[in-house]
Design an enzyme around this catalytic site. Structure first.
Site, PDB file in Angstrom:
ATOM      1  N   TYR A 107      42.563  40.080  43.876  1.00  9.23           N
ATOM      2  CA  TYR A 107      42.589  41.232  45.071  1.00  9.23           C
ATOM      3  C   TYR A 107      41.649  42.334  44.995  1.00  9.23           C
ATOM      4  O   TYR A 107      40.611  42.643  44.418  1.00  9.23           O
ATOM      5  CB  TYR A 107      43.791  42.000  44.887  1.00  9.23           C
ATOM      6  CG  TYR A 107      44.383  42.147  46.308  1.00  9.23           C
ATOM      7  CD1 TYR A 107      45.213  41.898  47.127  1.00  9.23           C
ATOM      8  CD2 TYR A 107      43.971  43.968  46.425  1.00  9.23           C
ATOM      9  CE1 TYR A 107      45.612  42.460  47.538  1.00  9.23           C
ATOM     10  CE2 TYR A 107      44.783  44.290  46.961  1.00  9.23           C
ATOM     11  CZ  TYR A 107      45.718  43.964  47.824  1.00  9.23           C
ATOM     12  OH  TYR A 107      46.036  44.454  49.365  1.00  9.23           O
ATOM     13  N   TRP A 109      40.071  43.782  49.426  1.00  3.54           N
ATOM     14  CA  TRP A 109      39.677  42.941  50.663  1.00  3.54           C
ATOM     15  C   TRP A 109      37.816  42.406  51.292  1.00  3.54           C
ATOM     16  O   TRP A 109      37.814  41.880  52.077  1.00  3.54           O
ATOM     17  CB  TRP A 109      39.423  44.049  51.346  1.00  3.54           C
ATOM     18  CG  TRP A 109      41.050  44.766  52.331  1.00  3.54           C
ATOM     19  CD1 TRP A 109      41.824  44.541  51.433  1.00  3.54           C
ATOM     20  CD2 TRP A 109      41.392  44.788  53.894  1.00  3.54           C
ATOM     21  NE1 TRP A 109      43.170  45.349  52.650  1.00  3.54           N
ATOM     22  CE2 TRP A 109      42.275  44.706  53.750  1.00  3.54           C
ATOM     23  CE3 TRP A 109      40.467  45.403  55.359  1.00  3.54           C
ATOM     24  CZ2 TRP A 109      43.504  45.137  54.933  1.00  3.54           C
ATOM     25  CZ3 TRP A 109      40.730  45.172  56.256  1.00  3.54           C
ATOM     26  CH2 TRP A 109      42.357  45.569  56.189  1.00  3.54           C
TER      27      TRP A 109
END
Ligand SMILES: Nc1nc2c(c(=O)[nH]1)N[C@H]1C(S)=C(S)[C@@H](COP(=O)(O)OP(=O)(O)OC[C@H]3O[C@@H](n4cnc5c(=O)[nH]c(N)nc54)[C@H](O)[C@@H]3O)O[C@H]1N2
Ligand SMILES: Nc1nc2c(c(=O)[nH]1)N[C@H]1C(S)=C(S)[C@@H](COP(=O)(O)OP(=O)(O)OC[C@H]3O[C@@H](n4cnc5c(=O)[nH]c(N)nc54)[C@H](O)[C@@H]3O)O[C@H]1N2
Ligand SMILES: [Mo]
Length: 744
Positions: A107, A109
């Site tokens: 996970y 960005w």
């Protein structure tokens, strides 16, 4: 000097290059409210914390399993050697233990840019390898993604990106905008892939200038601009307030019973709870007042206000990032249903207008340029924030959204484009879990706390060291993101790293399809252009875009979009929503059927149980001057930005003998960290706020010297229903720290 525009998660900006180095940045001229985040780019890109070449952890190389990943040294290696080691290890794990032993949820960005999107790259590679244990949902909206389909019958992403009122509708039709958790332009600075024209502040100002009412219900005044009224509420108590508003609507005969009859199911099973017939506790304003801190008279006045004209209930994502975060989302839907305006423009409910810049934009949706990730042959997954549980509890059962599943036995963790030692709750627990797997491979541009805890570290390029396509959902701009500088030191693109591994694993042809990065860009863009043309939108070709650097596509429709849920409102029988009943589920038989302790078939006030022995509730909002932990290194230079800032109310500071600027220690049973104190009456008493984003840096005594709130947060899911990240509302105490603790 070379000057070009590029885009990023926080929007477009100008990059200036001289002698092969980024020397400056400037705002994008068509952005009315340019972000501040790009200022640190030149410093960060050339920072000494960049990883210069591949590194392998000494203890791993020596097969010394007693050595903790949190306390070891690294051996630099050349690329071929490091790639050989990684490929051999990946092959060993999949052959000996199967692909369910590989966790690739990875996970994070990473950076903007459609081809060099780290998650797409790692998942494509692992899928070709035979699959990996994946992750469900996000740290942003874990609980929302589970609860909303049960209640509104639709996927939470669909609601976010197309089934809630646009800003245009709100400005044109809404009379009262009630914002739980505020709407903060500071957060709307960012959007996945970029938001080019930052307009959230202007929308709110224009709305207020029309004499309409903006009310923010939040523990912090600063969660919305000055043009809003502030109702200060204790964090984690929104459900109590919403119930009291519902109680007034019901008892004053202001609820829209015809809408509840025609478009909802189960109000009759919720009503006895609301009135206290089923549990002896009427959910009256007096009852709620004692819980949430807002006066009973104010609650009554607010309930009446909601029935006057068009009302939009907006809910921040933060509300569901807490223990029982499903409940405020469910109850907000019920409150909106009782007002009977779901399906009208500017009425009903919406989520995350202040979370992500492009939410609420009115732009024709296009199919973006996307790298095909293939499909995953492994079915096992975890709710994303159960990572430490997964590593600590192999082969153990866990509950999630009505099903009992089993945590696979993970031997190898692959992380590319995220920083779990910034983002995960209870970092001390994560440190223990992190020592369990046999191997951890990380790609990172910087020596983040995660890179420092890997076995094999591959230095990745930043977005400035490669060419890409810039495109984001809800944004009308399209960018050619030029390569501004050569890769720093020996950094390689994630694509090149995976190609190198694929070659060693005999997957090269499948992974690359015979293309280098340049050929992929042309290919993806071509596909995008043709898809857009099929959808009736003319897009120039790649060569033209390259020449122009960026263009604004004509995809802002002239006509207003149809209101969300309009067809359902017009005829619920003909256009049912995707719930089992086809209607809004005030009462959900499905959820009741899960029989989870305390969780009923209707929304319920559940008293938070996290760390109640500590006097202050800790909020960990998003940082104003950066995106999560990205480019934190640049902010660590010099004295001003070194430490995260903790905000306390003057009364709470005084009670502890603390003043503005003090170095403070924040602690609870999970851990401790340092921060610099800000004293402000923009925060409610009894509440403390410490933004996320610091690079976790534990001193020998375990105190985190950087100020990451996640040494204090609890690593429990929101509930068995959503198993989302429950970051908010940890209980903490604060005391004065001595300067030696900051450097020890
Ligand atoms: N207490 C608390 N914790 C939280 C939250 C909270 O509200 N409170 N919020 C949560 C939320 S909503 C989120 S989304 C997460 C965010 O958590 P993350 O998304 O993990 O945070 P980032 O700092 O954005 O991490 C991205 C990393 O990718 C690296 N990177 C950038 N570009 C590239 C690239 O091209 N390739 C590779 N390989 N790496 C790259 C960056 O240097 C950075 O280290 O945090 C969560 N944690
Ligand atoms: N500048 C910047 N912007 C960002 C990010 C970033 O790193 N930097 N990260 C982005 C990401 S990944 C995400 S997911 C979004 C997150 O967007 P949000 O979840 O909306 O943002 P937060 O900052 O976590 O919380 C917003 C405010 O909610 C309030 N709040 C907390 N708990 C409660 C509660 O129980 N009740 C009420 N009523 N209010 C509460 C707090 O005062 C907090 O300041 O932000 C995005 N925006
Ligand atoms: Mo997020």
């Amino acid at each position: 000097m070379k000057t070009r525009i590029t885009t990023s998660h926080w929007g477009a900006f100008e990059v200036r290059v001289k002698d092969g180095r980024i020397v400056g940045t400037a705002p994008f001229k068509d952005d009315p409210h340019p972000p501040t985040i790009f200022r640190t780019v030149p410093q960060a890109v050339h920072h000494h914390t960049r990883i210069n070449r591949p590194h392998v952890r000494k203890g791993w190389l020596e097969k010394d399993r007693t050595k903790s990943r949190s306390n070891d040294t690294f051996i630099p290696m050349d690329w071929d050697e490091a790639l050989d080691l990684a490929a051999q290890e990946i092959d060993r794990v999949r052959t000996q233990h199967g692909n369910t032993a590989i966790y690739g949820g990875s996970y994070g960005w990473a950076s903007a840019g459609r081809f060099h999107h780290a998650q797409s790259q790692v998942h494509r590679f692992l899928n070709l390898l035979g699959g990996y244990v994946s992750s469900f949902a996000s740290y942003s909206t874990g609980a929302a993604q589970t609860i909303i389909p049960h209640i509104l019958g639709t996927n939470f992403h669909k609601v976010t990106w197309g089934e809630q009122s646009t800003w245009d509708m709100i400005e044109a039709h809404t009379d009262t905008l009630l914002m739980f958790g505020g709407i903060n332009p500071k957060n709307a600075q960012v959007s996945m892939g970029g938001v080019t024209e930052h307009r959230t502040a202007s929308h709110l100002e224009r709305f207020a200038a029309q004499g309409k009412r903006l009310i923010s219900v939040s523990p912090q005044r600063s969660d919305s601009p000055d043009c809003t009224e502030w109702l200060a509420l204790l964090p984690g108590t929104d459900v109590a307030l919403m119930l009291a508003l519902a109680y007034v609507l019901e008892t004053d005969k202001l609820a829209d019973h015809s809408f509840l009859q025609s478009h909802c199911v189960g109000y009759d099973r919720f009503r006895p709870y609301l009135l206290g017939e089923s549990d002896g506790e009427p959910k009256s304003p007096e009852w709620a007042s004692g819980i949430c801190g807002i006066g009973a008279a104010e609650i009554r006045a607010l309930a009446l206000r909601l029935t006057q004209g068009r009302t939009m209930i907006s809910v921040a994502w933060s509300l569901q990032r807490a223990q029982h975060g499903e409940q405020p989302y469910w109850m907000a839907c019920v409150l909106a249903a009782m007002l009977g305006q779901i399906g009208l423009p500017g009425g009903g409910i919406g989520f995350g207008y202040g979370a992500i810049g492009n939410v609420g934009s009115n732009v024709t949706r296009l199919r973006g340029p996307t790298l095909d990730q293939g499909s995953n042959a492994v079915e096992e997954f975890i709710p994303v924030s159960r990572i430490a549980d997964l590593l600590l509890n192999p082969n153990q059962p866990f509950d999630f959204n009505g099903k009992r599943r089993t945590y696979p036995d993970i031997r190898l963790v692959y992380w590319c484009g995220g920083n779990p030692f910034h983002h995960h709750q209870d970092l001390n627990r994560l440190m223990r879990a992190w020592d369990k797997p046999e191997t951890i491979i990380v790609h990172e541009p910087w020596w983040t706390p995660t890179a420092r805890r890997a076995d094999i570290v591959f230095p990745a390029t930043t977005q400035f060291e490669r060419e890409d396509i810039g495109w984001a959902k809800g944004d009308p701009y399209l960018f050619h993101m030029p390569k501004m500088i050569e890769p720093v030191a020996e950094a390689r693109d994630d694509y090149a790293i995976f190609s190198g591994l694929a070659q060693r694993l005999e997957l090269h042809e499948a992974f690359t399809e015979g293309r280098d990065a340049t050929a992929w860009l042309a290919h993806l863009f071509d596909e995008f252009m043709h898809n857009a043309q099929t959808d009736g939108i003319a897009v120039p070709d790649w060569a033209t875009l390259k020449e122009h650097n960026f263009i604004k596509l004509p995809i802002v429709p002239d006509a207003p979009a149809p209101a969300p849920f309009a067809a359902f409102r017009a005829d619920p029988a003909q256009a049912p929503i995707g719930t089992p009943s086809g209607k809004i589920e005030v009462y959900s038989d499905t959820i009741a059927g899960f029989a989870y302790a305390g969780i009923k078939g209707h929304p319920t006030w559940l008293v938070p149980t996290c760390d109640t022995e500590y006097p202050l509730r800790l909020l960990s909002p998003q940082p104003k001057d950066k995106l999560h932990s990205q480019m934190q290194s640049a902010l660590m230079d010099g004295t001003a930005g070194t430490l995260a800032e903790l905000t306390l109310h003057p009364q709470d500071a005084e009670a502890r003998g603390l003043v503005e600027g003090d170095l403070v220690r924040i602690w609870n049973a999970q851990g401790a960290c340092l921060a610099r104190l800000t004293v402000s009456n923009t925060i409610l008493t009894g509440v403390a706020a410490l933004p996320t984003g610091a690079w976790f840096d534990p001193a020998p005594d375990g105190t985190d010297r950087a100020g990451n709130p996640n040494v204090l947060t609890r690593d429990c899911g929101t509930s068995l229903l959503g198993q989302g990240a429950a970051a908010h509302n940890a209980g903490v105490e604060v005391e004065k720290a001595n300067a030696s603790q900051a450097t020890s």
